[in-house]
Design a protein around this motif. Structure first.
Motif, PDB file in Angstrom:
ATOM      1  N   PRO A 223       0.811  -1.213   0.000  1.00  0.00           N
ATOM      2  CA  PRO A 223       0.000   0.000   0.000  1.00  0.00           C
ATOM      3  C   PRO A 223       0.844   1.263   0.000  1.00  0.00           C
ATOM      4  O   PRO A 223       0.360   2.342  -0.250  1.00  0.00           O
ATOM      5  N   ASN A 224       2.133   1.109   0.294  1.00  0.00           N
ATOM      6  CA  ASN A 224       2.985   2.293   0.313  1.00  0.00           C
ATOM      7  C   ASN A 224       3.447   2.599  -1.105  1.00  0.00           C
ATOM      8  O   ASN A 224       3.126   1.898  -2.045  1.00  0.00           O
ATOM      9  N   GLY A 225       4.219   3.634  -1.256  1.00  0.00           N
ATOM     10  CA  GLY A 225       4.690   3.993  -2.588  1.00  0.00           C
ATOM     11  C   GLY A 225       3.750   4.981  -3.238  1.00  0.00           C
ATOM     12  O   GLY A 225       2.714   5.343  -2.675  1.00  0.00           O
TER      13      GLY A 225
ATOM     14  N   SER B  45      17.649  -0.937  10.033  1.00  0.00           N
ATOM     15  CA  SER B  45      18.091  -0.395   8.746  1.00  0.00           C
ATOM     16  C   SER B  45      17.248  -1.051   7.653  1.00  0.00           C
ATOM     17  O   SER B  45      17.146  -2.273   7.601  1.00  0.00           O
ATOM     18  N   VAL B  46      16.628  -0.244   6.796  1.00  0.00           N
ATOM     19  CA  VAL B  46      15.772  -0.792   5.727  1.00  0.00           C
ATOM     20  C   VAL B  46      16.138  -0.106   4.410  1.00  0.00           C
ATOM     21  O   VAL B  46      16.236   1.125   4.357  1.00  0.00           O
ATOM     22  N   GLY B  47      16.323  -0.891   3.364  1.00  0.00           N
ATOM     23  CA  GLY B  47      16.613  -0.279   2.063  1.00  0.00           C
ATOM     24  C   GLY B  47      16.741  -1.354   1.000  1.00  0.00           C
ATOM     25  O   GLY B  47      17.041  -2.506   1.306  1.00  0.00           O
TER      26      GLY B  47
ATOM     27  N   ALA C  42      11.193  -9.502   1.273  1.00  0.00           N
ATOM     28  CA  ALA C  42      10.339  -8.390   1.697  1.00  0.00           C
ATOM     29  C   ALA C  42       9.471  -8.819   2.879  1.00  0.00           C
ATOM     30  O   ALA C  42       8.922  -9.918   2.887  1.00  0.00           O
ATOM     31  N   VAL C  43       9.391  -7.964   3.879  1.00  0.00           N
ATOM     32  CA  VAL C  43       8.498  -8.253   5.003  1.00  0.00           C
ATOM     33  C   VAL C  43       7.164  -7.555   4.729  1.00  0.00           C
ATOM     34  O   VAL C  43       7.148  -6.489   4.116  1.00  0.00           O
ATOM     35  N   PRO C  44       6.044  -8.151   5.178  1.00  0.00           N
ATOM     36  CA  PRO C  44       4.762  -7.481   4.945  1.00  0.00           C
ATOM     37  C   PRO C  44       4.757  -6.100   5.612  1.00  0.00           C
ATOM     38  O   PRO C  44       5.456  -5.900   6.612  1.00  0.00           O
ATOM     39  N   PHE C  45       3.974  -5.184   5.057  1.00  0.00           N
ATOM     40  CA  PHE C  45       4.042  -3.797   5.521  1.00  0.00           C
ATOM     41  C   PHE C  45       3.721  -3.654   7.018  1.00  0.00           C
ATOM     42  O   PHE C  45       4.386  -2.897   7.726  1.00  0.00           O
ATOM     43  N   ASP C  46       2.723  -4.400   7.515  1.00  0.00           N
ATOM     44  CA  ASP C  46       2.395  -4.298   8.946  1.00  0.00           C
ATOM     45  C   ASP C  46       3.583  -4.700   9.816  1.00  0.00           C
ATOM     46  O   ASP C  46       3.826  -4.116  10.866  1.00  0.00           O
ATOM     47  N   GLN C  47       4.295  -5.705   9.348  1.00  0.00           N
ATOM     48  CA  GLN C  47       5.479  -6.157  10.088  1.00  0.00           C
ATOM     49  C   GLN C  47       6.553  -5.059  10.093  1.00  0.00           C
ATOM     50  O   GLN C  47       7.178  -4.791  11.116  1.00  0.00           O
ATOM     51  N   LEU C  48       6.696  -4.421   8.931  1.00  0.00           N
ATOM     52  CA  LEU C  48       7.668  -3.333   8.827  1.00  0.00           C
ATOM     53  C   LEU C  48       7.297  -2.211   9.806  1.00  0.00           C
ATOM     54  O   LEU C  48       8.154  -1.670  10.523  1.00  0.00           O
ATOM     55  N   VAL C  49       6.013  -1.886   9.858  1.00  0.00           N
ATOM     56  CA  VAL C  49       5.551  -0.833  10.773  1.00  0.00           C
ATOM     57  C   VAL C  49       5.834  -1.240  12.225  1.00  0.00           C
ATOM     58  O   VAL C  49       6.252  -0.418  13.045  1.00  0.00           O
TER      59      VAL C  49
ATOM     60  N   ASP D 235      20.589   9.190  -2.529  1.00  0.00           N
ATOM     61  CA  ASP D 235      19.193   8.734  -2.563  1.00  0.00           C
ATOM     62  C   ASP D 235      18.318   9.923  -2.940  1.00  0.00           C
ATOM     63  O   ASP D 235      18.408  10.978  -2.307  1.00  0.00           O
ATOM     64  N   GLY D 236      17.499   9.758  -3.978  1.00  0.00           N
ATOM     65  CA  GLY D 236      16.674  10.867  -4.447  1.00  0.00           C
ATOM     66  C   GLY D 236      15.928  11.520  -3.299  1.00  0.00           C
ATOM     67  O   GLY D 236      16.028  12.727  -3.054  1.00  0.00           O
ATOM     68  N   MET D 237      15.134  10.732  -2.580  1.00  0.00           N
ATOM     69  CA  MET D 237      14.425  11.239  -1.412  1.00  0.00           C
ATOM     70  C   MET D 237      14.716  10.341  -0.219  1.00  0.00           C
ATOM     71  O   MET D 237      15.375  10.706   0.710  1.00  0.00           O
TER      72      MET D 237
ATOM     73  N   LYS E 228      10.873   8.585   6.333  1.00  0.00           N
ATOM     74  CA  LYS E 228       9.600   9.271   6.580  1.00  0.00           C
ATOM     75  C   LYS E 228       8.566   8.300   7.150  1.00  0.00           C
ATOM     76  O   LYS E 228       7.760   8.665   8.003  1.00  0.00           O
ATOM     77  N   GLU E 229       8.597   7.053   6.656  1.00  0.00           N
ATOM     78  CA  GLU E 229       7.668   6.044   7.190  1.00  0.00           C
ATOM     79  C   GLU E 229       7.954   5.792   8.675  1.00  0.00           C
ATOM     80  O   GLU E 229       7.040   5.664   9.482  1.00  0.00           O
ATOM     81  N   PHE E 230       9.246   5.709   9.017  1.00  0.00           N
ATOM     82  CA  PHE E 230       9.628   5.493  10.419  1.00  0.00           C
ATOM     83  C   PHE E 230       9.040   6.603  11.301  1.00  0.00           C
ATOM     84  O   PHE E 230       8.421   6.336  12.327  1.00  0.00           O
TER      85      PHE E 230
END
Ligand code: GDG
Length: 500
Positions: free
Chosen positions: A31-33, A297-299, A376-383, A399-401, A406-408
């Motif tokens: 759902p992100n992006g 660290s996520v990327g 990839a971890v599911p988004f809820d897990q990442l949150v 990195d462009g942005m 920002k999500e963190f």
């Protein structure tokens, strides 16, 4: 020729799922992006279109569905799919875009690989995108083209359809002239960009670099210039600019140079952060951590993201600070988007080797300093990880942005946590209250993580409040609004003349 807005983006705006032998089109599971934001523009026009490519073994196959009509929460729109063969995709995307453009955009000249580029193929694919957009666009429509792999689309489109209002947005950095001009196709690329009405970037520095590149190659005049708004000035950091060009004139045409930093969907992330499922996941992470503090660290797996340099810093910090042994854990989420490419496999290898070495040197039966996640971890897990992290360690070399930082910040409904952020991420000009780090300096890297680990709660809260204001101020809805205003500002004279 019926769409008032045509979005040209190489990826399709949905996922294809096979159900009982039939293909169904569903919302992206991630759902992100920016895809949902781009689609939200369709809600404001009578009819929209999206142009993307789709892998086709045989492009002449009559069974290939070239156009898909969508009618979803975002409105009615057509998805026009360009059939590309595996060879075309490899040449256009993996070779030209990723091996030649990507390193130059991120100022890694030594990684630039020009020999294998088939420029004619790149032209043909871009031409096909332009033709598809021209076929969908109504008279005077806005065509919004995204990212460097479609650099030649504005130029072709302007020739095919002079009536169109054309905007181009860069998601990556844009380098200075001495780096960009390494590209032998520089004049063709910039000429195409100058055929657009709007050329957009995340931050003023990239816009300034584009202007200097354009001036180095063509007779381009600066029409108007304005001061950079306060919220995009981060005193003393590498990417800060103080004034920016607003409009260029080339060949008697005006070109707007726009700056609009991409943001995240703050409400959506806060909502996920407060969901009971996420709380459960966070609780489990807490149990697993015990007394240990979490550095996150996520990327994507990419040399630009600085994953190896970060692990090396962690190794030095553990070596110099035995008191941290058993007390901190680094969770390194590094997911590859281009698994087949040798250059990314190399980075992945180096990450695994360095992490293995650290665990071998310092780990014990009850303490593993580094945990790697390559899927990839599911988004809820990442949150949930964002919420449990004591420190988010985001140190790209370029990195462009960077949306992870920002999500963190958006996920920290508790108002705590420390963000350590590279000054070479576009986000650094907005997120003044982060602990800003120079990833090219060992000293800066090592000190920043120690500073973050020892920061008291009062300072954490004060900084986090400022970060949250900044992230909300440039959330994804604001990025959308900025573009709506920009599109409305393009004169429609050409199209009106054509209708008269
Ligand atoms: C380009 C530019 C610019 C990552 N791991 C997982 C996961 N992610 C998600 C993050 C975030 C996204 O991927 C990464 O976004 P970034 O902005 O950090 O980076 P790029 O992919 O390089 O994007 C960049 C961006 O375009 C937008 O203009 O900011 O500079 O390079 O949303 O959350 N998501 C899930 N699991 C993971 O393991 N679900």
């Amino acid at each position: 020729m019926s769409s008032d807005l045509v979005i040209v983006y190489h990826r399709q705006p949905y996922e294809e799922v096979e159900v009982d032998g039939r293909i169904e089109y569903r919302e992206n599971s991630s759902p992100n992006g920016i895809v949902p934001t781009l689609k939200s523009f369709f809600g404001r026009v009578d009819h929209g279109a999206w142009i993307a490519w789709k892998l086709a073994d045989d492009p002449a196959d009559p069974g290939f569905e070239k156009r898909v009509e969508m009618d979803d929460a975002h409105g009615q729109y057509t998805v026009s799919r360009l059939p590309l063969t595996a060879d075309q995709v490899r040449e256009f995307y993996h070779v030209t875009s990723k091996e030649a453009f990507w390193p130059i955009l991120h100022a890694f000249k030594e990684r630039y690989n020009y020999d294998p580029v088939d420029w004619q193929n790149f032209r043909e694919v871009n031409h096909a995108f332009a033709e598809a957009a021209a076929a969908e666009a109504a008279l005077g429509a806005v065509v919004w083209v995204h990212d460097y792999n479609l650099w030649l689309v504005p130029g072709y489109l302007r020739q095919m359809r002079p009536d169109l209002r054309i905007a181009f947005y860069h998601h990556t950095p844009f380098p200075s002239a001495d780096i960009f001009n390494v590209l032998p196709w520089r004049r063709e690329i910039v000429q195409s960009l100058l055929a657009a009405d709007i050329v957009g970037f995340h931050i003023p520095r990239y816009a300034a670099n584009f202007v200097s590149v354009a001036q180095s190659l063509f007779d381009v005049d600066v029409d108007t210039r304005q001061p950079v708004p306060e919220h995009l000035i981060s005193e003393g950091t590498a990417l800060t600019e103080r004034s920016m060009v607003e409009r260029l004139v080339h060949d008697g045409r005006q070109v707007t140079v726009s700056v609009a930093p991409v943001g995240v969907d703050v409400d959506f992330i806060r909502d996920r952060a407060q969901a009971p499922e996420t709380a459960e996941l966070a609780e489990r992470i807490g149990e697993e951590l015990g007394e240990a503090r979490l550095i996150l660290s996520v990327g994507r797996t990419d040399y630009t993201k600085g994953g190896v340099e970060q692990l090396e810093s962690f190794e030095r910090v553990l070596e110099a600070n035995p008191d941290l042994h058993g007390k901190v854990r680094l969770m390194h989420v590094s997911v590859s988007a281009n698994r087949g490419m040798a250059v990314y496999a190399e980075v992945q290898n180096e990450i695994e080797q360095t992490a293995g070495r650290i665990n071998g040197r310092f780990g014990s039966l009850d303490w593993q300093p580094v945990s790697l996640m390559s899927n990839a971890v599911p988004f809820d897990q990442l949150v949930a990880y964002y919420q449990k992290a004591d420190v988010a360690w985001i140190t790209p070399l370029a990195d462009g942005m960077n949306l992870v930082c920002k999500e963190f910040v958006a996920a920290r409904t508790d108002g705590k946590g420390v963000l350590v952020l590279s000054e070479f991420a576009g986000a650094a000009v907005e997120l003044h209250a982060a602990v800003i780090v120079n990833p090219f300096s060992h000293k800066s890297m090592d000190q920043a993580i120690l500073q973050a680990l020892s920061m008291d709660e009062e300072e954490q809260r004060a900084r986090m409040a400022l970060l949250q204001d900044a992230v909300r101020g440039s959330c994804i809805a604001e990025w959308g609004n900025a573009h709506r205003r920009l599109f409305d500002s393009i004169p429609r004279e050409t199209s009106l003349r054509l209708t008269a």
